[in-house]
Motif scaffolding. Structure first.
Motif, PDB file in Angstrom:
ATOM      1  N   PHE A 191       0.810  -1.219   0.000  1.00  0.00           N
ATOM      2  CA  PHE A 191       0.000   0.000   0.000  1.00  0.00           C
ATOM      3  C   PHE A 191       0.842   1.268   0.000  1.00  0.00           C
ATOM      4  O   PHE A 191       0.457   2.269  -0.609  1.00  0.00           O
ATOM      5  N   ILE A 192       1.997   1.261   0.655  1.00  0.00           N
ATOM      6  CA  ILE A 192       2.755   2.518   0.719  1.00  0.00           C
ATOM      7  C   ILE A 192       3.702   2.708  -0.455  1.00  0.00           C
ATOM      8  O   ILE A 192       4.114   3.831  -0.738  1.00  0.00           O
ATOM      9  N   ALA A 193       4.042   1.605  -1.183  1.00  0.00           N
ATOM     10  CA  ALA A 193       5.077   1.776  -2.206  1.00  0.00           C
ATOM     11  C   ALA A 193       4.985   0.871  -3.417  1.00  0.00           C
ATOM     12  O   ALA A 193       5.388   1.270  -4.506  1.00  0.00           O
ATOM     13  N   ASP A 194       4.502  -0.353  -3.284  1.00  0.00           N
ATOM     14  CA  ASP A 194       4.598  -1.307  -4.390  1.00  0.00           C
ATOM     15  C   ASP A 194       3.271  -2.051  -4.578  1.00  0.00           C
ATOM     16  O   ASP A 194       3.105  -3.178  -4.089  1.00  0.00           O
ATOM     17  N   PRO A 195       2.324  -1.483  -5.309  1.00  0.00           N
ATOM     18  CA  PRO A 195       1.016  -2.114  -5.495  1.00  0.00           C
ATOM     19  C   PRO A 195       1.055  -3.470  -6.202  1.00  0.00           C
ATOM     20  O   PRO A 195       0.078  -4.225  -6.126  1.00  0.00           O
ATOM     21  N   VAL A 196       2.163  -3.802  -6.865  1.00  0.00           N
ATOM     22  CA  VAL A 196       2.273  -5.143  -7.465  1.00  0.00           C
ATOM     23  C   VAL A 196       2.127  -6.209  -6.384  1.00  0.00           C
ATOM     24  O   VAL A 196       1.589  -7.298  -6.620  1.00  0.00           O
ATOM     25  N   ILE A 197       2.604  -5.918  -5.189  1.00  0.00           N
ATOM     26  CA  ILE A 197       2.440  -6.838  -4.052  1.00  0.00           C
ATOM     27  C   ILE A 197       0.964  -7.160  -3.846  1.00  0.00           C
ATOM     28  O   ILE A 197       0.582  -8.322  -3.646  1.00  0.00           O
ATOM     29  N   LEU A 198       0.129  -6.152  -3.902  1.00  0.00           N
ATOM     30  CA  LEU A 198      -1.308  -6.341  -3.695  1.00  0.00           C
ATOM     31  C   LEU A 198      -1.915  -7.172  -4.818  1.00  0.00           C
ATOM     32  O   LEU A 198      -2.766  -8.039  -4.576  1.00  0.00           O
ATOM     33  N   ASP A 199      -1.460  -6.940  -6.042  1.00  0.00           N
ATOM     34  CA  ASP A 199      -1.949  -7.721  -7.185  1.00  0.00           C
ATOM     35  C   ASP A 199      -1.603  -9.195  -7.022  1.00  0.00           C
ATOM     36  O   ASP A 199      -2.429 -10.073  -7.297  1.00  0.00           O
ATOM     37  N   LEU A 200      -0.381  -9.473  -6.570  1.00  0.00           N
ATOM     38  CA  LEU A 200       0.053 -10.867  -6.389  1.00  0.00           C
ATOM     39  C   LEU A 200      -0.750 -11.558  -5.293  1.00  0.00           C
ATOM     40  O   LEU A 200      -1.099 -12.741  -5.411  1.00  0.00           O
ATOM     41  N   LEU A 201      -1.049 -10.835  -4.230  1.00  0.00           N
ATOM     42  CA  LEU A 201      -1.851 -11.411  -3.148  1.00  0.00           C
ATOM     43  C   LEU A 201      -3.267 -11.712  -3.632  1.00  0.00           C
ATOM     44  O   LEU A 201      -3.837 -12.763  -3.321  1.00  0.00           O
ATOM     45  N   GLU A 202      -3.843 -10.813  -4.397  1.00  0.00           N
ATOM     46  CA  GLU A 202      -5.220 -11.006  -4.861  1.00  0.00           C
ATOM     47  C   GLU A 202      -5.313 -12.073  -5.946  1.00  0.00           C
ATOM     48  O   GLU A 202      -6.363 -12.713  -6.102  1.00  0.00           O
ATOM     49  N   ALA A 203      -4.238 -12.312  -6.680  1.00  0.00           N
ATOM     50  CA  ALA A 203      -4.271 -13.296  -7.774  1.00  0.00           C
ATOM     51  C   ALA A 203      -4.480 -14.709  -7.249  1.00  0.00           C
ATOM     52  O   ALA A 203      -5.253 -15.491  -7.814  1.00  0.00           O
ATOM     53  N   ASP A 204      -3.788 -15.054  -6.142  1.00  0.00           N
ATOM     54  CA  ASP A 204      -3.925 -16.398  -5.564  1.00  0.00           C
ATOM     55  C   ASP A 204      -3.315 -16.372  -4.170  1.00  0.00           C
ATOM     56  O   ASP A 204      -2.113 -16.516  -4.005  1.00  0.00           O
ATOM     57  N   ILE A 205      -4.161 -16.177  -3.166  1.00  0.00           N
ATOM     58  CA  ILE A 205      -3.663 -16.015  -1.797  1.00  0.00           C
ATOM     59  C   ILE A 205      -3.002 -17.293  -1.287  1.00  0.00           C
ATOM     60  O   ILE A 205      -2.059 -17.237  -0.487  1.00  0.00           O
ATOM     61  N   THR A 206      -3.452 -18.450  -1.760  1.00  0.00           N
ATOM     62  CA  THR A 206      -2.874 -19.708  -1.300  1.00  0.00           C
ATOM     63  C   THR A 206      -1.437 -19.865  -1.784  1.00  0.00           C
ATOM     64  O   THR A 206      -0.537 -20.207  -1.019  1.00  0.00           O
ATOM     65  N   VAL A 207      -1.215 -19.588  -3.045  1.00  0.00           N
ATOM     66  CA  VAL A 207       0.143 -19.672  -3.600  1.00  0.00           C
ATOM     67  C   VAL A 207       1.028 -18.586  -2.983  1.00  0.00           C
ATOM     68  O   VAL A 207       2.184 -18.828  -2.627  1.00  0.00           O
ATOM     69  N   ALA A 208       0.469 -17.398  -2.837  1.00  0.00           N
ATOM     70  CA  ALA A 208       1.252 -16.279  -2.316  1.00  0.00           C
ATOM     71  C   ALA A 208       1.777 -16.531  -0.919  1.00  0.00           C
ATOM     72  O   ALA A 208       2.866 -16.076  -0.549  1.00  0.00           O
TER      73      ALA A 208
END
Length: 360
Positions: A191-208
């Motif tokens: 949230f503060i710097a790298d929104p790609v992190i959020l995309d990866l979490l939302e793509a597949d929380i189990t794999v992440a």
């Protein structure tokens, strides 16, 4: 499975150091110690006694290894425990050319760093975090500290480690709830710097959240890079480093209110929901980002609310927070994803309005 080679992430600026990320790295720990070291103190929690003993055997022959077993979790971050470590060092003629190794989660690495910073006004420190929280946050960046009856991390020092060894193999056997709690700091980095992190979490929380997956490693490395970039620019928290406190003012107050029975990540999760709601009221953050905060944290089974009746207690604790200035509370809020800023002197009525969105 053949894992990728180690990744080296640099902290530059006034306190340069390297973070090494990979697998099997702890077996090469001796190579990451300063060449002058003849003696090390390994500070570790009880569950890591066997790992500490293996380190002793691994370094035997050229380095004397002293073991300091300390209480688990926040129970380690007390002046009495630091004094126990100092006693060992004093009785074994621990010199300025020797080193401390912090082996454990965030509380252990905070304590080990504080012991290293204060013994002889500073000895070498190598951090070996064994939890997600330690790997992406506590062991990185040179913040050290202990707690007092009045609040969390009120006593501490900035002391850069010689090296940080992030060995993902050390997460093997860690309970799922402990891994998920550590993800609160990864979400914060998103949230503060790298929104790609959020995309990866939302793509597949189990794999992440699977420590064996390449996505998990990518998330760890991305989070470390966020913190390394900030610390490189502002080691002693005179400006930009404050952004890393997103969600932490209320989060630390909750930890204190719960007498540290809550995991840090759980408290910070609630703190981030509060910070997002405050951002909506004070900074115009859009509704979608606030809801995204709740959704991602809930997917990690982290709490997003806290009793409404505890507000006055939390407010009193926040007013003693180390981030306050001249009696004024300071919060990190978001103007948008990746755009944090400091909010000074907020009216108490606005704070309570934001907390009402968190209160249960």
């Amino acid at each position: 499975m053949t894992d990728a080679p180690p990744t080296i992430i640099e902290v530059t600026g006034s306190a340069p150091h390297r973070i090494h990320v990979g697998r099997g790295l702890v077996t090469e720990l001796g190579a990451h110690l300063p060449p002058t070291v003849a003696k090390v103190l390994v500070v570790h929690a009880p569950p890591l006694a066997a790992v500490a003993e293996r380190l002793r055997e691994q370094l035997a022959g050229r380095i004397e290894v002293l073991l300091a077993e300390v209480p688990d979790a926040e129970g380690a971050k007390r002046i009495e425990v630091a004094a126990f470590c100092w006693q060992i060092m004093g009785q074994t003629d621990f010199t300025r050319t020797d080193a401390v190794i912090g082996l454990g989660g965030g509380a252990t690495t905070d304590l080990a760093g504080f012991v290293a910073a204060t013994w002889l006004r500073g000895v070498a420190l190598v951090q070996v975090p064994t939890t997600v929280l330690g790997m992406v946050d506590a062991a990185v960046g040179g913040k050290t500290g202990i707690n007092t009856a009045e609040g969390k991390n009120l006593v501490g020092a900035f002391h850069a480690p010689h090296a940080v060894i992030v060995d993902l193999d050390l997460l093997e056997g860690l309970p799922t709830h402990e891994i998920l709690a550590g993800f609160a700091e990864i979400v914060k980095a998103g949230f503060i710097a790298d929104p790609v992190i959020l995309d990866l979490l939302e793509a597949d929380i189990t794999v992440a959240t699977d420590p064996a997956s390449p996505v998990f490693r990518e998330l760890v490395e991305r989070s470390i890079r966020v913190k390394a970039a900030v610390v490189s620019d502002d080691f002693t928290e005179q400006g930009r480093r404050e952004h890393l406190n997103y969600g932490h003012t209320l989060g630390h107050a909750i930890e204190h209110a719960e007498r540290y029975r809550w995991r840090h990540g759980a408290a910070i999760a609630v703190g981030m929901v509060f910070a997002a709601e405050l951002s909506r009221l004070a900074g115009g953050l859009d509704d979608a980002t606030v809801e995204r905060t709740r959704r991602i944290l809930a997917s990690l089974t982290l709490p997003t609310g806290y009793p409404l009746s505890r507000w006055k207690t939390l407010l009193a604790t926040m007013q003693r927070d180390k981030k306050a200035r001249a009696g004024m509370l300071r919060f990190i809020i978001l103007e948008a994803e990746g755009r944090p800023r400091v909010l000074n002197g907020t009216d108490e009525s606005m704070l309570f309005a934001a907390y009402q969105e968190v209160g249960e």
